[in-house]
Enzyme design. Structure first.
Site, PDB file in Angstrom:
ATOM      1  N   HIS A  50       0.911  -1.235  -0.146  1.00 17.03           N
ATOM      2  CA  HIS A  50      -0.017   0.022  -0.072  1.00 17.03           C
ATOM      3  C   HIS A  50       0.858   1.303   0.193  1.00 17.03           C
ATOM      4  O   HIS A  50       2.157   1.060   0.011  1.00 17.03           O
ATOM      5  CB  HIS A  50      -0.990   0.121   1.113  1.00 17.03           C
TER       6      HIS A  50
HETATM    7  C1  T46 Z   1       3.304   0.859   6.729  1.00 16.99           C
HETATM    8  C2  T46 Z   1       4.019  -0.462   7.211  1.00 16.99           C
HETATM    9  C3  T46 Z   1       5.413  -0.322   7.321  1.00 16.99           C
HETATM   10  C4  T46 Z   1      -3.899   0.192  13.379  1.00 16.99           C
HETATM   11  O1  T46 Z   1      -4.862   0.042  13.992  1.00 16.99           O
HETATM   12  N1  T46 Z   1      -3.267   1.266  13.934  1.00 16.99           N
HETATM   13  C5  T46 Z   1      -1.896   1.541  13.303  1.00 16.99           C
HETATM   14  O2  T46 Z   1      -1.163   2.474  13.593  1.00 16.99           O
HETATM   15  C6  T46 Z   1      -1.185   0.707  11.991  1.00 16.99           C
HETATM   16  C7  T46 Z   1      -0.072   0.872  11.601  1.00 16.99           C
HETATM   17  C8  T46 Z   1      -2.162  -0.401  11.913  1.00 16.99           C
HETATM   18  N2  T46 Z   1      -3.386  -0.479  12.525  1.00 16.99           N
HETATM   19  C9  T46 Z   1      -4.315  -1.905  12.106  1.00 16.99           C
HETATM   20  C10 T46 Z   1      -4.653  -1.896  10.761  1.00 16.99           C
HETATM   21  C11 T46 Z   1      -4.743  -3.427  10.329  1.00 16.99           C
HETATM   22  O3  T46 Z   1      -5.936  -3.983  10.943  1.00 16.99           O
HETATM   23  O4  T46 Z   1      -3.403  -3.071  12.130  1.00 16.99           O
HETATM   24  C12 T46 Z   1      -3.646  -3.861  11.182  1.00 16.99           C
HETATM   25  C13 T46 Z   1      -2.400  -4.113  10.503  1.00 16.99           C
HETATM   26  O5  T46 Z   1      -2.173  -2.983   9.549  1.00 16.99           O
HETATM   27  P1  T46 Z   1      -1.451  -3.274   8.150  1.00 16.99           P
HETATM   28  O6  T46 Z   1      -2.160  -4.254   7.427  1.00 16.99           O
HETATM   29  O7  T46 Z   1      -1.446  -1.769   7.570  1.00 16.99           O
HETATM   30  O8  T46 Z   1      -0.004  -3.428   8.373  1.00 16.99           O
HETATM   31  P2  T46 Z   1       1.195  -3.621   7.495  1.00 16.99           P
HETATM   32  O9  T46 Z   1       2.503  -4.210   8.047  1.00 16.99           O
HETATM   33  O10 T46 Z   1       0.719  -4.012   6.052  1.00 16.99           O
HETATM   34  O11 T46 Z   1       1.694  -2.123   7.237  1.00 16.99           O
HETATM   35  C14 T46 Z   1       1.982  -1.345   8.294  1.00 16.99           C
HETATM   36  C15 T46 Z   1       1.285   0.280   8.330  1.00 16.99           C
HETATM   37  O12 T46 Z   1      -0.030  -0.108   8.205  1.00 16.99           O
HETATM   38  C16 T46 Z   1       1.722   0.994   7.079  1.00 16.99           C
HETATM   39  O13 T46 Z   1       1.419   2.367   7.307  1.00 16.99           O
HETATM   40  O14 T46 Z   1       3.754   1.756   6.347  1.00 16.99           O
HETATM   41  O15 T46 Z   1       3.427  -1.189   8.423  1.00 16.99           O
END
Ligand code: T46
Length: 132
Positions: A50
């Site tokens: 993303h």
């Molecule tokens: C990024 C990379 C490096 C939250 O509720 N609060 C938060 O601050 C974050 C970061 C995530 N979430 C929730 C949203 C999803 O339900 O945690 C879950 C996992 O998040 P996501 O699928 O977006 O995780 P990654 O590892 O794909 O990405 C994350 C960050 O979201 C993103 O901004 O740059 O780490």
């Protein structure tokens, strides 16, 4: 300019061990509104895929390593985050993917904004339109 902008954090070490201080607007080039960390990852399970409209972040593997890919819609570059003194600056409108997490990886991320699901671009074609 390369998409990979690394920030080398000074290590304040002595015989007791090492210490890295991350400070907003000095070692970290923005004011920090949020900190999160990713752990208990699996080598074969990649993350990210993303971009964000308005979010700057610094990512650092404080232990272990992972391979980070950044893509601005024209150029795709990769870097291994493999040191607690090596931060990667991730700017707005940059597609990111994280691969090959080591078993012990703890990826610490400092973010310039609060969490906002509406700021995510999770579709690559939508991302390409946004960067045009
Ligand atoms: C990024 C990379 C490096 C939250 O509720 N609060 C938060 O601050 C974050 C970061 C995530 N979430 C929730 C949203 C999803 O339900 O945690 C879950 C996992 O998040 P996501 O699928 O977006 O995780 P990654 O590892 O794909 O990405 C994350 C960050 O979201 C993103 O901004 O740059 O780490």
């Amino acid at each position: 300019m390369s998409l990979i902008q690394l920030v080398e954090f000074p290590s304040l070490g002595d015989e007791r061990g090492s210490l890295v201080a991350l400070e907003a607007e000095t070692t970290v080039p923005f004011s920090i509104k949020r900190v999160y960390y990713i752990f208990a990852t699996k080598e074969k399970l990649s993350r990210g895929y993303h971009a964000h409209y308005n979010l700057k972040q610094i990512a650092v593997c404080i232990t272990g390593k992972c391979r980070m890919i950044l893509d601005n819609g024209k150029v795709r570059e990769e870097v291994w985050l493999d040191s607690p003194t090596k931060g990667l600056l991730i700017n707005d409108l940059t597609w990111r993917e994280m691969h090959n997490f080591s078993e012990d990886c703890v990826l610490l991320v400092l973010a310039s904004e609060h969490y906002d699901e509406g700021d995510y671009i999770r579709d690559y074609n939508e991302f390409l339109k946004a960067v045009e």
